[in-house]
Design a protein around this motif. Structure first.
Motif, short mmCIF file in Angstrom:
data_model
loop_
_atom_site.label_atom_id
_atom_site.label_comp_id
_atom_site.label_asym_id
_atom_site.label_seq_id
_atom_site.Cartn_x
_atom_site.Cartn_y
_atom_site.Cartn_z
N UNK A 120 58.20 43.75 21.36
CA UNK A 120 57.33 43.44 20.55
C UNK A 120 56.15 42.90 21.57
N UNK A 121 54.74 43.24 20.85
CA UNK A 121 53.61 42.70 21.44
C UNK A 121 53.08 42.13 20.15
N UNK A 122 52.15 41.03 20.29
CA UNK A 122 51.48 40.36 19.27
C UNK A 122 50.10 39.72 19.93
N UNK A 123 49.00 40.11 19.24
CA UNK A 123 47.61 39.74 19.72
C UNK A 123 47.05 39.21 18.49
N UNK A 124 47.44 39.25 17.32
CA UNK A 124 46.96 38.77 16.18
C UNK A 124 47.13 37.19 16.07
N UNK B 102 56.26 39.64 23.58
CA UNK B 102 55.28 38.94 24.42
C UNK B 102 53.64 38.97 23.55
N UNK B 103 53.26 37.76 23.77
CA UNK B 103 52.15 37.52 22.54
C UNK B 103 51.10 36.74 23.39
N UNK B 104 49.89 36.94 22.65
CA UNK B 104 48.91 35.99 23.09
C UNK B 104 48.30 35.16 21.80
N UNK B 105 48.92 35.38 20.55
CA UNK B 105 48.55 34.78 19.44
C UNK B 105 48.45 33.31 19.40
#
Length: 420
Positions: free
Chosen positions: A255-259, A310-313
């Protein structure tokens, strides 16, 4: 056509809910891909926050390609929270499409009851609060500080803006058509239409079912699907069966999250209770390639524990820190590019089921993977269908708008045997 990729999956699911056969194209129409066996072609653009002139150019190109394939009606889909700024892009795109298609009065209806988005007296509500009092008021790119849609739209368009209120909507489609015509006769050719439930949307859809251009969110798309075709239970069952088979075959998930939405942050917190997760920190390492390399190195060590995120949220405080340190635009571009590089790296490592949270992030991921189109499968949550791409390599994709899905969605989507 939709102004971002998660919006495209949302509207694709809405049309699919009536048993229609739906194909999804990313970024534009692939001339080599056939749509002969499809009832609906959905084009996912990435135009919500680009300069208005670029959004208009992309929307016109997509419209001309759709018309060349025999499209009978163009549906311009934007977010149910009407995400935009005084410069656009909802108004400028609608202006251009109305001219291109020779459309008369154009309806605007963002109501999507399943997501708690309703319009009353021209005011957009998110659940039981006005849009301007919801978390959307703090959106980093399109802060929505005004809930009165006629005023919001009027700032973006050359057309006059009118309103069909709920009292008229509740008297039926004929009354809606009459009021739209009356508004147009007074110079208000763009018309916001109130709606608070699916019955309201069905009445609106019946009133506009033969118009060359309609605009709205997934709620109106689903109503148009019901107006255009009887639902096919067998067709929906076939979609569900095909989805189950494809997800079982797609055995390696990530999974990837940017929101930065509150719902996505809830979903990340839920994931962290049981699975490995890494947050990218652009303030610590303000370089996209270095961020991606670090993340992929971490993934190589963490993958044995199961699906990884991996996320930037970030929450409001962390987001402000990054924007103050790097500038809002640079911070956003840096992390989105990094997440695209991460997606490409995950695919090289054998990930063939990828869950992505965030519209801008989804666009970057699709670009990085080089995916042009896919077939729409069953929904994992309302407005969040699985997308199956065969080129350049088989991939099951779940592209989730930031605010969509329950808190367990990311975790559930990573489990092969859990199909909804």
């Amino acid at each position: 056509m939709a102004d971002d990729l998660t919006g495209a999956t949302d509207v694709a699911a809405a049309f699919g809910s009536a048993g229609l056969r739906v194909g999804l194209f990313f970024g534009g129409i692939d001339d080599d891909a056939s749509s002969a066996d499809l009832d609906v072609v959905v084009v996912g653009l990435k135009t919500r926050t680009v300069p208005a002139a670029d959004a208009v150019s992309a929307a016109l190109a997509a419209t001309r390609a759709l018309i060349a394939r025999g499209c009978a009606q163009v549906f311009f889909k934007y977010c149910s929270t009407f995400d935009s700024t005084p410069a656009g892009n909802i108004g400028p795109v609608a202006d251009a499409l109305a001219t291109e298609l020779g459309a008369g009065p154009v309806v605007f209806a963002p109501t999507t009851p399943v997501q708690g988005r309703t319009v009353y007296q021209g005011h957009l509500f998110v659940g039981d609060v006005l849009l301007s009092e919801s978390t959307l008021r703090d959106h980093p790119l399109t802060p929505m500080t005004d809930a009165r849609l006629p005023r919001v739209l009027a700032a973006q368009t050359v057309h006059g803006v009118g309103l069909v209120d709920l009292a008229v909507v509740r008297t039926g489609s004929a009354a809606i058509e009459e009021r739209i015509a009356a508004q147009a006769a007074c110079g208000r050719e763009f018309v916001i239409v109130d709606a608070v439930d699916d019955d309201d949307l069905d009445a609106i859809a019946h009133a506009v079912r033969n118009r060359p251009l309609v605009t709205g969110a997934a709620g109106l798309a689903a109503a148009l699907a019901r107006a255009h075709a009887a639902a096919s239970a067998r067709g929906r069952a076939a979609v569900a069966d095909d989805t189950a088979d494809r997800l079982t075959a797609a055995g390696t998930a990530a999974a990837i999250a940017g929101s930065c939405s509150a719902r996505t942050r809830e979903q990340i917190a839920r994931w962290q209770e049981s699975g490995p997760a890494l947050r990218l920190d652009p303030v610590r390492l303000p370089d996209s390639e270095a961020l991606a390399q670090d993340a992929l190195a971490w993934y190589d060590g963490a993958r044995a524990e199961g699906p990884a995120l991996i996320y930037s949220s970030a929450g409001p405080g962390e987001l402000r820190e990054a924007q103050e340190a790097l500038g809002a635009e640079r911070a956003a571009q840096l992390v989105e590019h990094a997440l695209g590089l991460v997606a490409a790296g995950l695919a090289r490592r054998g990930v063939d089921r990828l869950i992505v949270a965030g519209g801008e992030t989804s666009g970057e991921v699709i670009r990085a993977l080089g995916i042009g189109h896919g077939r729409v499968g069953a929904e994992a949550a309302p407005g969040v269908p699985w997308i199956f791409a065969d080129q350049p390599a088989p991939m099951a994709l779940l592209l989730k708008s930031g605010n969509y899905g329950d808190s367990d969605l990311l975790v559930r989507a990573a489990e092969a045997h859990r199909v909804h």
